[in-house]
Write an enzyme that holds these catalytic residues in place. Structure first.
Site, PDB file in Angstrom:
ATOM      1  N   ARG A  70      28.512   8.843  -2.835  1.00  0.00           N
ATOM      2  CA  ARG A  70      29.351   7.693  -2.476  1.00  0.00           C
ATOM      3  C   ARG A  70      30.821   8.050  -2.256  1.00  0.00           C
ATOM      4  O   ARG A  70      31.429   7.560  -1.311  1.00  0.00           O
ATOM      5  CB  ARG A  70      29.200   6.571  -3.504  1.00  0.00           C
ATOM      6  CG  ARG A  70      27.782   5.950  -3.487  1.00  0.00           C
ATOM      7  CD  ARG A  70      27.681   4.694  -4.321  1.00  0.00           C
ATOM      8  NE  ARG A  70      28.428   3.592  -3.760  1.00  0.00           N
ATOM      9  CZ  ARG A  70      29.592   3.165  -4.179  1.00  0.00           C
ATOM     10  NH1 ARG A  70      30.170   3.720  -5.219  1.00  0.00           N
ATOM     11  NH2 ARG A  70      30.189   2.170  -3.581  1.00  0.00           N
ATOM     12  N   GLY A  89      24.684  -8.597  -2.923  1.00  0.00           N
ATOM     13  CA  GLY A  89      26.052  -8.254  -2.551  1.00  0.00           C
ATOM     14  C   GLY A  89      27.110  -8.415  -3.610  1.00  0.00           C
ATOM     15  O   GLY A  89      28.253  -7.988  -3.400  1.00  0.00           O
ATOM     16  N   PRO A  91      19.942  -9.155  -5.497  1.00  0.00           N
ATOM     17  CA  PRO A  91      20.995  -8.207  -5.886  1.00  0.00           C
ATOM     18  C   PRO A  91      20.432  -6.822  -6.179  1.00  0.00           C
ATOM     19  O   PRO A  91      19.290  -6.689  -6.627  1.00  0.00           O
ATOM     20  CB  PRO A  91      21.553  -8.829  -7.165  1.00  0.00           C
ATOM     21  CG  PRO A  91      20.413  -9.604  -7.744  1.00  0.00           C
ATOM     22  CD  PRO A  91      19.616 -10.113  -6.570  1.00  0.00           C
ATOM     23  N   GLY A  92      21.216  -5.805  -5.897  1.00  0.00           N
ATOM     24  CA  GLY A  92      20.821  -4.442  -6.241  1.00  0.00           C
ATOM     25  C   GLY A  92      21.875  -3.828  -7.146  1.00  0.00           C
ATOM     26  O   GLY A  92      21.672  -3.620  -8.338  1.00  0.00           O
ATOM     27  N   ARG A  93      23.041  -3.584  -6.554  1.00  0.00           N
ATOM     28  CA  ARG A  93      24.131  -2.916  -7.259  1.00  0.00           C
ATOM     29  C   ARG A  93      24.473  -3.584  -8.597  1.00  0.00           C
ATOM     30  O   ARG A  93      24.627  -2.917  -9.610  1.00  0.00           O
ATOM     31  CB  ARG A  93      25.383  -2.941  -6.366  1.00  0.00           C
ATOM     32  CG  ARG A  93      26.546  -2.103  -6.865  1.00  0.00           C
ATOM     33  CD  ARG A  93      27.812  -2.398  -6.053  1.00  0.00           C
ATOM     34  NE  ARG A  93      27.594  -2.310  -4.620  1.00  0.00           N
ATOM     35  CZ  ARG A  93      27.727  -1.192  -3.910  1.00  0.00           C
ATOM     36  NH1 ARG A  93      28.113  -0.085  -4.486  1.00  0.00           N
ATOM     37  NH2 ARG A  93      27.490  -1.207  -2.601  1.00  0.00           N
ATOM     38  N   TYR A 113      22.895   3.296  -5.913  1.00  0.00           N
ATOM     39  CA  TYR A 113      23.192   4.138  -4.746  1.00  0.00           C
ATOM     40  C   TYR A 113      23.687   5.525  -5.151  1.00  0.00           C
ATOM     41  O   TYR A 113      24.543   6.107  -4.492  1.00  0.00           O
ATOM     42  CB  TYR A 113      24.181   3.422  -3.808  1.00  0.00           C
ATOM     43  CG  TYR A 113      23.712   2.019  -3.453  1.00  0.00           C
ATOM     44  CD1 TYR A 113      22.580   1.836  -2.666  1.00  0.00           C
ATOM     45  CD2 TYR A 113      24.348   0.888  -3.956  1.00  0.00           C
ATOM     46  CE1 TYR A 113      22.106   0.572  -2.372  1.00  0.00           C
ATOM     47  CE2 TYR A 113      23.886  -0.384  -3.663  1.00  0.00           C
ATOM     48  CZ  TYR A 113      22.764  -0.534  -2.875  1.00  0.00           C
ATOM     49  OH  TYR A 113      22.293  -1.795  -2.597  1.00  0.00           O
ATOM     50  N   TYR A 164      31.873   6.859   1.311  1.00  0.00           N
ATOM     51  CA  TYR A 164      32.632   5.604   1.406  1.00  0.00           C
ATOM     52  C   TYR A 164      34.016   5.696   0.761  1.00  0.00           C
ATOM     53  O   TYR A 164      34.634   4.674   0.510  1.00  0.00           O
ATOM     54  CB  TYR A 164      31.912   4.462   0.678  1.00  0.00           C
ATOM     55  CG  TYR A 164      30.451   4.271   0.957  1.00  0.00           C
ATOM     56  CD1 TYR A 164      30.014   3.755   2.182  1.00  0.00           C
ATOM     57  CD2 TYR A 164      29.503   4.541  -0.029  1.00  0.00           C
ATOM     58  CE1 TYR A 164      28.671   3.533   2.407  1.00  0.00           C
ATOM     59  CE2 TYR A 164      28.154   4.321   0.204  1.00  0.00           C
ATOM     60  CZ  TYR A 164      27.742   3.818   1.420  1.00  0.00           C
ATOM     61  OH  TYR A 164      26.416   3.588   1.638  1.00  0.00           O
ATOM     62  N   CYS A 218      29.552  23.164  -1.314  1.00  0.00           N
ATOM     63  CA  CYS A 218      30.401  23.888  -0.377  1.00  0.00           C
ATOM     64  C   CYS A 218      30.975  22.981   0.689  1.00  0.00           C
ATOM     65  O   CYS A 218      30.652  23.105   1.872  1.00  0.00           O
ATOM     66  CB  CYS A 218      29.613  25.039   0.226  1.00  0.00           C
ATOM     67  SG  CYS A 218      29.162  26.211  -1.049  1.00  0.00           S
TER      68      CYS A 218
HETATM   69  C1  LIG Z   1      21.305  -3.673   0.268  1.00  0.00           C
HETATM   70  C2  LIG Z   1      20.733  -5.008   0.377  1.00  0.00           C
HETATM   71  C3  LIG Z   1      20.746  -5.854  -0.728  1.00  0.00           C
HETATM   72  C4  LIG Z   1      21.395  -5.504  -2.033  1.00  0.00           C
HETATM   73  O1  LIG Z   1      22.769  -5.400  -1.917  1.00  0.00           O
HETATM   74  P1  LIG Z   1      23.639  -5.151  -3.241  1.00  0.00           P
HETATM   75  O2  LIG Z   1      25.027  -5.104  -2.736  1.00  0.00           O
HETATM   76  O3  LIG Z   1      23.198  -3.865  -3.822  1.00  0.00           O
HETATM   77  O4  LIG Z   1      23.416  -6.302  -4.145  1.00  0.00           O
HETATM   78  C5  LIG Z   1      20.124  -7.068  -0.609  1.00  0.00           C
HETATM   79  N1  LIG Z   1      19.531  -7.440   0.547  1.00  0.00           N
HETATM   80  C6  LIG Z   1      19.503  -6.657   1.630  1.00  0.00           C
HETATM   81  C7  LIG Z   1      18.821  -7.110   2.844  1.00  0.00           C
HETATM   82  C8  LIG Z   1      20.115  -5.413   1.575  1.00  0.00           C
HETATM   83  O5  LIG Z   1      20.102  -4.643   2.662  1.00  0.00           O
END
Ligand SMILES: *Cc1c(COP(=O)(O)O)cnc(C)c1O
Length: 471
Positions: free
Chosen positions: A361, A279, A322-324, A421, A365, A392
């Site tokens: 995105r 997150g 973490p992802g983002r 994303y 969003y 379009c």
């Molecule tokens: C999407 C998600 C993440 C990663 O969230 P980021 O905001 O991209 O860091 C981690 N855990 C779970 C369960 C998620 O659904």
């Protein structure tokens, strides 16, 4: 971040000053990848490659992923958890941000595990060589087939609801297990009741969420698992949302999650892991001010240690996912400018050769992005234009009021912070082929995702014979 020039002067405004010490800069606080620089021809370079030259070679739109930025983010997460947490820790890459072989393989080579949310993502992680021991399977509606794949390949399942648990227990009774035959490892995900300030669509911590068990049901959950010989509850999980700039919610989460672990232990479960989710936000624009990876990790580690002391619990293994913030700012998307529409006294639209199909995105969003003219980085930003996509939909606008030098057809634009994303949410809307992605490092470039062809677009099409003969 210190800017080389005051905001509003040229594309250089997005470059950080301290180029040399980039290993110590937190990638999620940068607008451009760490290796971004402007060469003597006033062109943007990433990973030692000129963006305009990459577009000449690979076409556009083009995702350009900077390997060093991605690796620096992985290293900073891994090292910070080692530094601030005296127990064992494991960082997972939330691969839904960008699931592909190369990104999974790079994060795995940095020692990260992987969080997956579908059989497709499990398959990708396994094919990338990630050890199943480090693959955690999430999702609020996993199918029986997906759960079976997770069990048989030896991944850990994060149980989100009773549907998961009942299928897992049933598969156990039918003798489905991993190759080692050991009980299936599960984590229990619950909603911690913690709010954060982010877009409603990416909040997950509040009680009214589709994800995770309601805290009130946890006694029943732990009791149920303790009665299943085929299941082994190794820990508890909570994730509060995405693109978060505050540290307080994760500080608060530590207490709640350690309490929940204590509850699991009271049912005799061998629970020794906690996962505090992901997150951490990234900088999409100059006004975004997320904490650094190190500060985020320190806050969490300190809070977990304190919570364990208060509750007199030995330190559990600490996971985060973490992802983002791992992949987001490591990538830019290069587009070529096409048509221009001037509405006098109102707005100028500059259209590019991609849009909502490669970056959904903004339309989903209302996300805000920044853009630079990759071939004229020192030119003054004299125009305010709206960067429109080619799709379009009137809503297919990538950036509403972008400041750019004067641009015309053929100019290359680079939209920043498109690693997370974007590709993973891309579509073929309007039958537009998905762009290619390249990995750059030290002046070298590798394709990591081929550009889709028209053949690819028709791969799943079937034309019933009686329709095919019409002229
Ligand atoms: C999407 C998600 C993440 C990663 O969230 P980021 O905001 O991209 O860091 C981690 N855990 C779970 C369960 C998620 O659904």
């Amino acid at each position: 971040m210190v800017l080389t020039q005051s905001i509003g002067k040229s594309g250089l405004q997005y470059l950080s000053e301290s180029k040399e010490a980039f290993q110590s800069r937190s990638p999620n606080q940068e607008l451009l990848p760490l290796t971004a620089s402007v060469n003597s021809r006033d062109r943007l370079e990433i990973g030692g490659c000129e963006v305009t030259a990459l577009v000449e070679q690979f076409g556009s739109p083009l995702y350009i992923l900077d390997e060093e930025t991605l690796r620096a983010a992985c290293t900073q997460y891994r090292d910070a958890f080692k530094r601030y947490y005296p127990g064992s820790s494991q960082v997972l890459y939330a691969s839904k941000a960008w699931s592909c072989l190369a990104v999974c393989a790079i994060s795995a080579s940095e020692g990260l595990g992987i969080d997956v949310v579908s059989a497709g993502e499990i398959h990708t992680a396994l094919q990338a060589g990630v050890s199943p021991d480090k693959i955690y399977f999430h999702g609020n509606n996993k199918s029986r087939e997906e759960l079976q794949l997770a069990i048989e390949s030896g991944c850990i399942t994060v149980a989100d609801n009773w549907h998961d648990l009942e299928i897992l227990a049933d598969l156990g009774k039918l003798g489905v297990s991993s190759k080692t035959g050991e009980p299936t490892r599960v984590m229990v995900r619950f909603t911690p009741g913690i709010e954060c300030h982010t877009h409603d669509y990416i909040k997950t911590g509040q009680i009214d969420s589709k994800f995770g068990f309601d805290p009130g049901s946890l006694d029943d959950v732990f009791k149920f698992i303790s009665q299943q010989p085929s299941l082994c509850c190794i820990g508890v999980h909570a994730h509060i949302g995405s693109q978060i700039f505050e540290l307080q919610p994760h500080d608060d989460l530590a207490d709640v999650i350690v309490e929940t672990l204590t509850k699991a232990l009271s049912y005799g479960l061998p629970a020794t892991e906690i996962n505090i989710g992901g997150g951490l936000g990234i900088r999409y624009t100059e006004t975004d001010d997320p904490p650094s990876i190190e500060d985020w990790a320190r806050t969490i580690c300190t809070a977990v240690v304190a919570a364990c002391e208060r509750q007199q619990l030995p330190l559990p293994k600490l996971l985060c996912e973490p992802g983002r913030s791992l992949v987001g700012t490591a990538c830019v998307t290069a587009y070529t400018v096409g048509s221009k529409k001037v509405i006098p006294g109102m707005r100028t639209y500059l259209a590019v050769d991609g849009g909502m199909s490669d970056n959904p995105r903004p339309i989903t969003y209302q996300s805000v992005y920044r853009v630079v003219a990759a071939g004229k980085m020192r030119d003054s930003l004299t125009e305010t234009v709206t960067i429109a996509g080619k799709h379009c939909e009137s809503g297919d606008v990538l950036i509403k009021e972008a400041k750019l030098p004067e641009c015309r057809a053929g100019d290359v634009l680079a939209v920043t912070a498109t690693g997370a994303y974007n590709y993973s949410m891309s579509s073929n809307y309007n039958r537009v082929p998905r762009p290619a992605a390249v990995l750059v490092r030290d002046g070298k470039v590798d394709t990591i995702l081929e550009r889709e062809t028209y053949q690819d677009l028709l791969r799943l099409d079937r034309l019933p014979e009686r329709l095919g003969t019409q002229k």
